[in-house]
Design an enzyme around this catalytic site. Structure first.
Site, mmCIF file in Angstrom:
data_model
loop_
_atom_site.group_PDB
_atom_site.id
_atom_site.type_symbol
_atom_site.label_atom_id
_atom_site.label_comp_id
_atom_site.label_asym_id
_atom_site.label_seq_id
_atom_site.Cartn_x
_atom_site.Cartn_y
_atom_site.Cartn_z
ATOM 1 N N ARG A 15 0.838 -1.203 0.000
ATOM 2 C CA ARG A 15 0.000 0.000 0.000
ATOM 3 C C ARG A 15 0.880 1.263 0.000
ATOM 4 O O ARG A 15 0.988 1.952 -1.011
ATOM 5 C CB ARG A 15 -0.947 -0.040 1.219
ATOM 6 C CG ARG A 15 -2.075 0.984 1.159
ATOM 7 C CD ARG A 15 -1.658 2.400 1.541
ATOM 8 N NE ARG A 15 -1.105 2.500 2.892
ATOM 9 C CZ ARG A 15 -0.526 3.600 3.348
ATOM 10 N NH1 ARG A 15 -0.408 4.680 2.595
ATOM 11 N NH2 ARG A 15 0.000 3.625 4.565
ATOM 12 N N ASP A 16 1.541 1.533 1.100
ATOM 13 C CA ASP A 16 2.332 2.777 1.193
ATOM 14 C C ASP A 16 3.468 2.740 0.178
ATOM 15 O O ASP A 16 3.856 3.763 -0.384
ATOM 16 C CB ASP A 16 2.897 2.914 2.616
ATOM 17 C CG ASP A 16 3.163 4.352 3.010
ATOM 18 O OD1 ASP A 16 3.203 5.222 2.119
ATOM 19 O OD2 ASP A 16 3.345 4.622 4.207
ATOM 20 N N HIS A 207 5.526 4.592 12.595
ATOM 21 C CA HIS A 207 5.477 4.491 11.121
ATOM 22 C C HIS A 207 6.498 5.514 10.606
ATOM 23 O O HIS A 207 6.179 6.689 10.432
ATOM 24 C CB HIS A 207 4.044 4.813 10.685
ATOM 25 C CG HIS A 207 3.806 4.826 9.213
ATOM 26 N ND1 HIS A 207 3.105 3.831 8.555
ATOM 27 C CD2 HIS A 207 4.131 5.726 8.250
ATOM 28 C CE1 HIS A 207 3.007 4.130 7.268
ATOM 29 N NE2 HIS A 207 3.624 5.278 7.053
ATOM 30 N N HIS A 209 9.040 6.977 7.904
ATOM 31 C CA HIS A 209 9.630 7.057 6.562
ATOM 32 C C HIS A 209 11.105 7.395 6.760
ATOM 33 O O HIS A 209 11.489 7.983 7.777
ATOM 34 C CB HIS A 209 8.893 8.106 5.724
ATOM 35 C CG HIS A 209 7.549 7.617 5.245
ATOM 36 N ND1 HIS A 209 7.345 7.185 3.951
ATOM 37 C CD2 HIS A 209 6.376 7.447 5.897
ATOM 38 C CE1 HIS A 209 6.078 6.793 3.826
ATOM 39 N NE2 HIS A 209 5.472 6.938 4.988
ATOM 40 N N CYS A 240 5.226 9.392 -0.507
ATOM 41 C CA CYS A 240 3.848 9.818 -0.262
ATOM 42 C C CYS A 240 3.459 10.792 -1.352
ATOM 43 O O CYS A 240 4.163 11.776 -1.580
ATOM 44 C CB CYS A 240 3.697 10.466 1.105
ATOM 45 S SG CYS A 240 2.034 11.110 1.356
ATOM 46 N N ASN A 249 8.996 4.039 3.387
ATOM 47 C CA ASN A 249 9.105 3.662 4.799
ATOM 48 C C ASN A 249 10.449 3.000 5.030
ATOM 49 O O ASN A 249 11.094 2.540 4.093
ATOM 50 C CB ASN A 249 8.036 2.634 5.160
ATOM 51 C CG ASN A 249 6.669 3.230 5.172
ATOM 52 O OD1 ASN A 249 6.016 3.287 4.149
ATOM 53 N ND2 ASN A 249 6.235 3.685 6.318
HETATM 54 P P1 HMG Z 1 -13.026 14.547 -2.198
HETATM 55 O O1 HMG Z 1 -12.721 14.944 -3.594
HETATM 56 O O2 HMG Z 1 -13.082 15.605 -1.166
HETATM 57 O O3 HMG Z 1 -14.315 13.623 -2.023
HETATM 58 O O4 HMG Z 1 -11.924 13.462 -1.782
HETATM 59 P P2 HMG Z 1 -15.714 13.620 -2.650
HETATM 60 O O5 HMG Z 1 -16.575 12.921 -1.651
HETATM 61 O O6 HMG Z 1 -16.083 15.000 -3.115
HETATM 62 O O7 HMG Z 1 -15.525 12.654 -3.935
HETATM 63 C C1 HMG Z 1 -14.762 13.008 -5.057
HETATM 64 C C2 HMG Z 1 -14.752 11.856 -6.040
HETATM 65 O O8 HMG Z 1 -14.102 10.724 -5.425
HETATM 66 C C3 HMG Z 1 -16.145 11.393 -6.393
HETATM 67 O O9 HMG Z 1 -16.068 10.866 -7.705
HETATM 68 C C4 HMG Z 1 -16.384 10.288 -5.418
HETATM 69 O O10 HMG Z 1 -17.329 9.368 -5.885
HETATM 70 C C5 HMG Z 1 -15.020 9.641 -5.346
HETATM 71 P P3 HMG Z 1 -16.530 11.712 -8.988
HETATM 72 O O11 HMG Z 1 -17.949 12.065 -8.712
HETATM 73 O O12 HMG Z 1 -15.628 12.921 -9.018
HETATM 74 O O13 HMG Z 1 -16.291 10.774 -10.128
HETATM 75 N N1 HMG Z 1 -14.780 8.961 -4.076
HETATM 76 C C6 HMG Z 1 -14.288 7.710 -3.980
HETATM 77 N N2 HMG Z 1 -13.949 6.817 -4.920
HETATM 78 C C7 HMG Z 1 -13.496 5.617 -4.479
HETATM 79 N N3 HMG Z 1 -13.341 5.318 -3.166
HETATM 80 C C8 HMG Z 1 -13.677 6.189 -2.204
HETATM 81 C C9 HMG Z 1 -14.168 7.456 -2.622
HETATM 82 N N4 HMG Z 1 -14.570 8.533 -1.928
HETATM 83 C C10 HMG Z 1 -14.935 9.444 -2.824
HETATM 84 N N5 HMG Z 1 -13.515 5.874 -0.933
HETATM 85 C C11 HMG Z 1 -11.143 11.606 -0.500
HETATM 86 C C12 HMG Z 1 -11.900 12.914 -0.482
HETATM 87 C C13 HMG Z 1 -10.833 11.239 0.939
HETATM 88 C C14 HMG Z 1 -12.002 10.546 -1.153
HETATM 89 C C15 HMG Z 1 -9.829 11.798 -1.322
HETATM 90 O O14 HMG Z 1 -9.159 12.919 -0.821
HETATM 91 C C16 HMG Z 1 -8.951 10.603 -1.258
HETATM 92 O O15 HMG Z 1 -9.275 9.541 -1.778
HETATM 93 N N6 HMG Z 1 -7.760 10.741 -0.599
HETATM 94 C C17 HMG Z 1 -6.873 9.630 -0.431
HETATM 95 C C18 HMG Z 1 -5.492 10.106 -0.274
HETATM 96 C C19 HMG Z 1 -4.570 8.954 -0.028
HETATM 97 O O16 HMG Z 1 -4.893 7.792 -0.223
HETATM 98 N N7 HMG Z 1 -3.331 9.283 0.418
HETATM 99 C C20 HMG Z 1 -2.312 8.330 0.666
HETATM 100 C C21 HMG Z 1 -2.588 7.480 1.845
HETATM 101 S S1 HMG Z 1 -2.273 8.295 3.400
HETATM 102 C C22 HMG Z 1 -0.596 8.056 3.674
HETATM 103 O O17 HMG Z 1 0.102 7.599 2.801
HETATM 104 C C23 HMG Z 1 -0.039 8.379 5.021
HETATM 105 C C24 HMG Z 1 0.236 7.150 5.862
HETATM 106 O O18 HMG Z 1 1.110 6.261 5.203
HETATM 107 C C25 HMG Z 1 0.855 7.562 7.205
HETATM 108 C C26 HMG Z 1 2.057 8.501 7.004
HETATM 109 O O19 HMG Z 1 3.051 8.127 6.364
HETATM 110 O O20 HMG Z 1 1.947 9.620 7.505
HETATM 111 C C27 HMG Z 1 -1.058 6.384 6.177
HETATM 112 MG MG MG Z 2 3.265 6.420 5.190
#
Ligand code: HMG
Ligand code: MG
Length: 301
Positions: A15-16, A207, A209, A240, A249
């Protein structure tokens, strides 16, 4: 020296690690990676994310990956779910453990999940409710715990507040993310001292990186503080998408080597893990980010 006797590693490579790869990776290759990791002894593998494919295109096929893996008894296969829609998709895919993710920095929260910290916590309420109804365990992440790419220093109290809120929502464990890898041992110990006052240390995970090469040192510092769960990524895969310049990581192989040296039990077979990492690196055309794997595999021929 009072170190934990057993450490649980949460493998976040699929995933990450893979979320940041620009070119498409076949579902079969992701499945192979997850199966290889389980075969090497990993007992908790974060397989993918049910997020918007517009935000993180690489995770779009996560349901197919879940459908393709060969589940082993005793292994937890988990996924990220940022909202109810994500959880519903995860349930549909048969996922039994998920993670919600918040940040200790407002700017990062906006960039990563398009809402404020407090809005994200509100958004998690129905996620937690549905998960509880379905008997699904939920892990909580806090990003930017030791620094933010947009705001710089982050106060440990800000991390403590978000961690406490996630715990109150029902997360069974809080993973503290040094998203951009800027933390040092002293800062890590200070952070754990503050967060440890509101979240029991048995419910904290690290966690790290490895952007600044401090991750292993920070893990050691965390072990001294009584933390016994760490997230890591095979071959140090990753970065990220919302933290420019951040590297992967800490490499799982390097963490296992450290823990082996400390006499701490993980149940992971180091060579099999190194081979799993090399296999995916070859496929991606990437240099292996694990120093231990590189050394081990060079010595094997
Ligand atoms: P948004 O644009 O504010 O949401 O995104 P929305 O509700 O307005 O939806 C926008 C579009 O996304 C719509 O589609 C929804 O249907 C769709 P459209 O009408 O434009 O075709 N949608 C989805 N599609 C599939 N699955 C869903 C979903 N939700 C909405 N669940 C949202 C808000 C949270 C969805 C967006 O910002 C997002 O997906 N963000 C994910 C970011 C991400 O994955 N980042 C990386 C992971 S975090 C990380 O790496 C950190 C970590 O490792 C810890 C660390 O290192 O710090 C965990
Ligand atoms: Mg991370």
């Amino acid at each position: 020296m009072n170190l934990p006797q057993h450490v649980r590693l949460v493998e976040v490579g699929p995933r990450d690690g893979l979320q940041n790869e620009a070119r498409p990776i076949a579902v079969a290759d992701k499945v192979q990676l997850v199966d290889d990791l389980a075969a090497a002894g990993l007992r908790h593998i974060e397989v993918g994310s049910f997020v918007s494919p517009k935000w993180v295109p690489q995770m779009a096929g996560s349901a197919e990956v879940f459908a393709g893996i060969h589940p082993r008894a005793g292994v937890t296969y988990s996924a990220l779910t940022p909202n109810l829609r994500g959880l519903e998709a995860a349930i549909e895919a048969g996922v039994r453990e998920v993670a919600v993710f918040a940040a200790a920095s407002e700017s990062f929260s906006q960039r990563n999940i398009n809402c404020s910290i407090s809005d994200s916590l509100e958004r998690f309420v129905p996620v937690m409710q549905l998960a509880a109804q379905q008997g699904i365990r939920v892990r909580g992440y806090v990003s930017c715990v030791l620094g933010c790419p947009y705001e710089g220093d982050i106060a440990p109290t800000a991390v403590a507040n978000v961690s406490k809120a996630l715990l109150a929502l029902g997360c069974y464990e809080i993973s503290l993310g040094d998203t951009i890898g800027v933390g040092t041992a002293t800062a890590t110990r200070r952070l754990l001292d503050v967060v440890g006052r509101v979240v029991p240390r048995e419910q904290l995970a690290g966690h790290f990186h490895d952007t600044y090469g401090q991750a292993l040192t920070n893990i050691y510092a965390s072990l001294l503080e009584g933390v016994a769960v760490f997230d890591s990524s095979v071959a140090g895969l990753g970065g990220c998408p919302y933290a420019k310049g951040a590297t992967g990581n800490v490499a799982s192989e390097d963490v296992v080597y450290l823990l082996n040296g400390l006499g701490i039990e993980t149940g992971i077979e180091l060579r099999a893990l190194a081979e799993a990492g090399q296999r995916i690196c070859t496929l991606l055309g990437r240099v292996n980010g694990s120093r231990v794997a590189t050394a081990l595999l060079a010595n094997s021929c």
